[in-house]
Design an enzyme around this catalytic site. Structure first.
Site, PDB file in Angstrom:
ATOM      1  N   ASP A   1       0.852  -1.186   0.000  1.00 52.38           N
ATOM      2  CA  ASP A   1       0.000   0.000   0.000  1.00 52.38           C
ATOM      3  C   ASP A   1       0.888   1.235   0.000  1.00 52.38           C
ATOM      4  O   ASP A   1       2.088   1.161   0.290  1.00 52.38           O
ATOM      5  CB  ASP A   1      -0.918   0.007   1.219  1.00 52.38           C
ATOM      6  CG  ASP A   1      -2.110   0.934   1.054  1.00 52.38           C
ATOM      7  OD1 ASP A   1      -2.326   1.430  -0.071  1.00 52.38           O
ATOM      8  OD2 ASP A   1      -2.829   1.176   2.035  1.00 52.38           O
TER       9      ASP A   1
ATOM     10  N   GLU B   1       2.015   4.066  -4.038  1.00 56.33           N
ATOM     11  CA  GLU B   1       1.504   2.700  -4.169  1.00 56.33           C
ATOM     12  C   GLU B   1       2.442   1.840  -5.014  1.00 56.33           C
ATOM     13  O   GLU B   1       2.729   0.684  -4.665  1.00 56.33           O
ATOM     14  CB  GLU B   1       0.103   2.744  -4.775  1.00 56.33           C
ATOM     15  CG  GLU B   1      -0.947   3.255  -3.806  1.00 56.33           C
ATOM     16  CD  GLU B   1      -2.247   3.632  -4.479  1.00 56.33           C
ATOM     17  OE1 GLU B   1      -3.264   3.700  -3.780  1.00 56.33           O
ATOM     18  OE2 GLU B   1      -2.256   3.866  -5.714  1.00 56.33           O
TER      19      GLU B   1
ATOM     20  N   ASP C   1      -5.147  -2.844  -2.575  1.00 56.71           N
ATOM     21  CA  ASP C   1      -6.477  -2.244  -2.699  1.00 56.71           C
ATOM     22  C   ASP C   1      -6.491  -1.089  -3.698  1.00 56.71           C
ATOM     23  O   ASP C   1      -7.462  -0.347  -3.778  1.00 56.71           O
ATOM     24  CB  ASP C   1      -6.996  -1.764  -1.340  1.00 56.71           C
ATOM     25  CG  ASP C   1      -6.114  -0.703  -0.724  1.00 56.71           C
ATOM     26  OD1 ASP C   1      -6.456   0.482  -0.813  1.00 56.71           O
ATOM     27  OD2 ASP C   1      -5.075  -1.073  -0.135  1.00 56.71           O
TER      28      ASP C   1
ATOM     29  N   ASP D   1      -1.397  -0.994   4.933  1.00 55.46           N
ATOM     30  CA  ASP D   1      -1.879   0.370   5.136  1.00 55.46           C
ATOM     31  C   ASP D   1      -1.280   0.982   6.403  1.00 55.46           C
ATOM     32  O   ASP D   1      -0.847   2.139   6.422  1.00 55.46           O
ATOM     33  CB  ASP D   1      -3.405   0.363   5.212  1.00 55.46           C
ATOM     34  CG  ASP D   1      -3.981   1.733   5.496  1.00 55.46           C
ATOM     35  OD1 ASP D   1      -4.003   2.561   4.570  1.00 55.46           O
ATOM     36  OD2 ASP D   1      -4.407   1.978   6.649  1.00 55.46           O
TER      37      ASP D   1
ATOM     38  N   HIS E   1       6.398  33.687 -20.517  1.00 57.97           N
ATOM     39  CA  HIS E   1       7.239  34.115 -21.638  1.00 57.97           C
ATOM     40  C   HIS E   1       6.956  35.566 -22.013  1.00 57.97           C
ATOM     41  O   HIS E   1       5.905  36.132 -21.678  1.00 57.97           O
ATOM     42  CB  HIS E   1       6.986  33.214 -22.847  1.00 57.97           C
ATOM     43  CG  HIS E   1       5.552  33.252 -23.307  1.00 57.97           C
ATOM     44  ND1 HIS E   1       5.044  34.258 -24.112  1.00 57.97           N
ATOM     45  CD2 HIS E   1       4.519  32.424 -23.056  1.00 57.97           C
ATOM     46  CE1 HIS E   1       3.765  34.039 -24.332  1.00 57.97           C
ATOM     47  NE2 HIS E   1       3.417  32.930 -23.709  1.00 57.97           N
TER      48      HIS E   1
ATOM     49  N   GLU F   1       1.583  25.070 -22.952  1.00 58.51           N
ATOM     50  CA  GLU F   1       0.298  25.728 -22.770  1.00 58.51           C
ATOM     51  C   GLU F   1      -0.841  24.774 -23.137  1.00 58.51           C
ATOM     52  O   GLU F   1      -0.640  23.781 -23.856  1.00 58.51           O
ATOM     53  CB  GLU F   1       0.235  26.993 -23.643  1.00 58.51           C
ATOM     54  CG  GLU F   1      -1.073  27.794 -23.577  1.00 58.51           C
ATOM     55  CD  GLU F   1      -1.422  28.281 -22.174  1.00 58.51           C
ATOM     56  OE1 GLU F   1      -1.854  27.434 -21.340  1.00 58.51           O
ATOM     57  OE2 GLU F   1      -1.284  29.491 -21.913  1.00 58.51           O
TER      58      GLU F   1
END
Length: 428
Positions: free
Chosen positions: A9, A50, A75, A124, A231, A307
């Site tokens: 986890d 993870e 999980d 976990d 810029h 952009e």
């Protein structure tokens, strides 16, 4: 042949934020926990954590027996589906981690299974111990681990997993690709004592864990500071035309080059920039090269800083778009998931790209000050994400050509906006 179960986890308090992973290797026959691994990895996303947990678990199993069969239980729907070959891996941060995980054992020795969060408590808890240790300025230590579960639960999990593994045909052909959720995040269980998300994704991979209060944080050292330079002007800038990554890719005008020289002198006087990263578009490359020549630095290009692609609106003014595509424009202004006419890129997609680029740059430049030469939407998105502001805030920011903004990112996941739209260096 020996058989192992790897439970892994990872999590991030802030996503991105201070992150850690946990993994445990179990004997498939007895359910005995053979070894544990956990680590605080600094600022990262949930999914990176993870994958790091998966990699650590596989390596720990390999150290015990490189010839063993391994059954991975996690999980994270995203990691399991991607490692099983059913979903493609599109995120650039995930690809090398997944490739490294696949290289630990031959593919025919490893199987994967998704399990609910409540059945992955050992890993976990290890991940949370690692994050707790990181918040105190230290790494996780096995001597402080309290993650081990009861013998009954471990044996039950092992038996259940072994039965599940035996019921699947080895090497089953992958099903057609299924797109991963754009956020590539995971749900947080309210029962774990941390806030749950409110996104409501159908294949949700969102985990949002509240970051520690800044007043209680230890000395976190120097932050990674991203100085954001828009810029200089192009011929399209004074006309306020849409100019994204899908248009004509204009170069700087004479005024834009003068602006770039002025900002270069201002940055040279400050003497704080240690690296320069730029969008690959012509106007940002040219601006970056002018600054880099003055600071005696190299320029690294990063496509994540480009952009937004404005589709069929490229080269048009706002008024022209309003006249030609009123419904599309209204939808775009109201919904960050909406695309410009003709495809383009939504603000939500731009935000996902910028967040991934930010995570990568912050991790690579911890404690340093880096100049990012980029565009209006990316800079506004960096600032919006740092403030935790809604997408509509993008329309509430004014950003001038050749302006400077800055955001500092600390090891606990907190961000601080230090400067926005500074144009003092452009004044006579």
């Amino acid at each position: 042949m020996r058989e192992f179960i790897v439970e892994a986890d990872g999590g991030s308090r802030g996503n991105p934020g201070p992150a850690g992973y946990g993994a445990v290797v179990l004997d498939a026959a007895t359910g005995e926990a053979l070894t544990e691994a956990a680590e605080y990895i600094g600022v990262a996303t949930n999914n990176v954590a993870e994958y790091r947990g998966l990699l650590a678990g596989l390596r720990a199993a390999h150290a015990l027996d490189p010839s063993a069969r391994v059954h991975v239980r996690m999980d994270s729907k995203l990691v399991i589906e991607q490692m099983s070959g059913r979903w493609k891996i599109k995120h650039p941060d995930m690809k090398p981690l997944a490739a490294e995980a696949r290289s630990v054992y031959p593919p025919d020795q490893v199987t994967y299974e998704w399990i609910p969060r409540e059945r992955n408590k050992h890993a976990d808890r290890l991940a949370n111990e690692a994050m707790d240790a990181g918040a105190k300025g230290r790494q996780w230590s096995p001597s402080r681990s309290g993650a081990a579960l009861t013998e009954d639960r471990a044996v039950g999990a092992a038996s259940e997993s072994a039965a599940a593994a035996g019921s699947r045909a080895a090497g089953a052909a992958p099903v057609p690709e299924e797109a991963a959720p754009p956020s590539e995040q995971r749900p947080e269980s309210p029962s774990e004592g941390r806030p749950s998300s409110s996104g409501g994704e159908t294949v949700s991979e969102r985990r949002v864990t509240s970051a520690p209060g800044w007043s209680a944080a230890p000395d976190l050292g120097a932050p990674a500071t991203l100085v954001l330079l828009r810029h200089g002007e192009t011929p399209l800038t004074p006309q306020k035309r849409f100019s994204g990554s899908g248009g004509t890719d204009p170069s700087l005008s004479a005024a834009g080059r003068e602006q770039a020289h002025r900002v270069a002198e201002a940055l040279a006087r400050r003497g704080t920039i240690q690296a320069i990263v730029a969008s690959p578009l012509a106007r940002t490359r040219e601006t970056a090269e002018i600054v880099a020549a003055r600071l005696n630095l190299d320029v690294t290009l990063d496509d994540g800083l480009r952009e937004t692609d404005f589709g069929a609106w490229e080269g048009l003014t706002f008024g022209e778009v309003r006249e030609r595509h009123p419904d599309d424009l209204d939808a775009w202004l109201a919904d960050p998931e909406a695309h410009p006419t003709g495809g383009g890129e939504s603000f939500a997609e731009t935000a996902t790209r910028i967040a991934a680029t930010r995570d990568k740059l912050v991790a690579a430049h911890a404690g340093r000050t880096v100049l990012l030469v980029t565009h209006v939407t990316p800079i506004k998105t960096f600032v919006r994400l740092a403030l935790g502001a809604p997408p509509t805030s993008l329309f509430r920011m004014e950003l001038s050509a050749a302006s400077l903004s800055a955001v500092a990112y600390y090891a606990d996941g907190n961000a601080s906006v230090r400067l926005f739209n500074d144009t003092s260096h452009l004044r006579p």
